[in-house]
Design a protein around this motif. Structure first.
Motif, short mmCIF file in Angstrom:
data_model
loop_
_atom_site.label_atom_id
_atom_site.label_comp_id
_atom_site.label_asym_id
_atom_site.label_seq_id
_atom_site.Cartn_x
_atom_site.Cartn_y
_atom_site.Cartn_z
N TRP A 25 0.81 -1.22 0.00
CA TRP A 25 0.00 0.00 0.00
C TRP A 25 0.84 1.27 0.00
O TRP A 25 0.35 2.35 -0.30
CB TRP A 25 -0.93 0.00 1.22
N ASP A 26 2.12 1.15 0.36
CA ASP A 26 3.00 2.32 0.39
C ASP A 26 3.56 2.55 -1.01
O ASP A 26 4.41 1.80 -1.48
CB ASP A 26 4.13 2.10 1.40
N LYS A 27 3.09 3.60 -1.67
CA LYS A 27 3.49 3.89 -3.04
C LYS A 27 4.64 4.89 -3.12
O LYS A 27 5.09 5.25 -4.21
CB LYS A 27 2.30 4.44 -3.84
N GLY A 28 5.10 5.38 -1.98
CA GLY A 28 6.24 6.29 -1.97
C GLY A 28 5.89 7.75 -2.20
O GLY A 28 6.76 8.62 -2.15
N ILE A 29 4.62 8.03 -2.47
CA ILE A 29 4.16 9.40 -2.69
C ILE A 29 2.80 9.55 -2.02
O ILE A 29 2.11 8.55 -1.76
CB ILE A 29 4.03 9.75 -4.19
N PRO A 30 2.37 10.77 -1.74
CA PRO A 30 1.06 10.96 -1.14
C PRO A 30 -0.06 10.59 -2.10
O PRO A 30 0.14 10.49 -3.32
CB PRO A 30 1.03 12.46 -0.79
N SER A 31 -1.24 10.40 -1.54
CA SER A 31 -2.41 10.05 -2.34
C SER A 31 -2.67 11.10 -3.40
O SER A 31 -2.86 12.28 -3.09
CB SER A 31 -3.63 9.95 -1.42
#
Length: 204
Positions: A25-31
Motif C-alpha cells: 500500500w506504500d506507493k512512496g508518494i502521497p495520495s
C-alpha cells in the motif's frame, strides 16, 4: 499470498508487515486525489491522518501549510516515517485510532486514505465514532474511499472494499453532511475509477 497478508501472521498484524517489508500500500508518494484536493482548496488548520504509515500524506499536508499529524498503530511504521521525513519527525505518533481521548475535538480535518479499508468491516461503525470524536464541530472528514479494490480470485481483504451504498449508509446520520462527492481523475497506477473522494462535515 493475499496482498496485505504478512507471512506467518494475521492480516491485521501491521507491525509484522512493516518488519517484513510487505507494504504494497506504500506507493512512496502521497495520495494523488488528496494532493489534488488540497491543491484546489488550500485548507488551513490542524489535520490528522489515521493509519499514516510512512507519512507521505502527512508531509504533503504540512508542506501545504497545515498543522498536520499522523498516527499509526505499528511502531516500525512510525519509526520509518520519522526517519524518512526527519524535518517532520514530531508529527508522527504511535497510537490507536480508537483510544485517543487526549485529542478529542482537536482537529479541523481528518484525511482518510487506506485506513478504513484496512479495518475489518465489523469495525466500521467504531471508525465513524472515533473520527467524529476527534473532529471539532464543523470539522471535515476528507476521504479517499477504496470502493472497488483490485482483488485476486479468492481474496477477501484487506483491503476491504466499501461500495458506494455502504458508504452512504455508514455516514447516514444527522451528525454528518456530505459536501463533496466524486470519482477522482487522479489516482495511483491501477486505481483509476476504483476510489471515491467524499468530504463530510461533522455537524455537532
Amino acid at each position: 499470498m493475499p496482498r496485505f497478508l504478512c507471512a506467518h501472521h494475521r492480516m491485521t498484524d501491521w507491525e509484522s508487515c512493516y518488519v517484513e517489508g510487505h507494504t504494497p500500500w506504500d506507493k512512496g508518494i502521497p495520495s494523488p486525489p488528496l494532493t489534488a484536493w488540497v491543491g484546489k482548496y488550500r485548507p488551513e488548520g490542524k489535520a490528522l491522518v489515521p493509519g499514516c504509515g510512512i507519512g507521505h500524506d502527512v508531509v504533503m499536508l504540512a508542506q501545504a501549510g497545515m498543522d498536520a499529524h499522523g498516527v499509526d498503530i505499528a511502531t516500525t511504521a512510525v519509526q520509518r516515517a520519522q526517519a524518512t521525513h526527519p524535518d517532520h519527525a514530531a508529527r508522527f505518533h504511535l497510537g490507536d485510532l480508537f483510544a485517543l481521548p487526549q485529542w478529542r475535538a482537536s482537529f479541523d480535518y481528518v484525511f482518510e486514505h487506506t485506513c478504513l479499508c484496512a479495518l475489518p468491516p465489523s469495525m466500521r461503525q467504531d471508525y465513524v465514532r472515533a473520527v467524529h470524536a476527534l473532529l471539532k464541530p464543523g470539522g471535515l472528514l476528507v476521504g479517499v474511499w477504496f470502493i472497488n479494490p483490485d482483488m485476486e480470485p479468492g481474496e477477501s481483504g484487506p483491503p476491504f472494499g466499501l461500495p458506494v451504498p455502504e458508504l452512504d449508509q455508514l455516514f447516514f446520520s444527522s451528525e454528518w453532511t456530505v459536501i463533496e462527492d466524486y470519482v477522482p481523475e487522479s489516482a495511483y497506477e491501477g486505481r483509476a475509477g476504483r476510489e471515491r473522494l467524499r468530504v463530510l462535515r461533522k455537524q455537532s
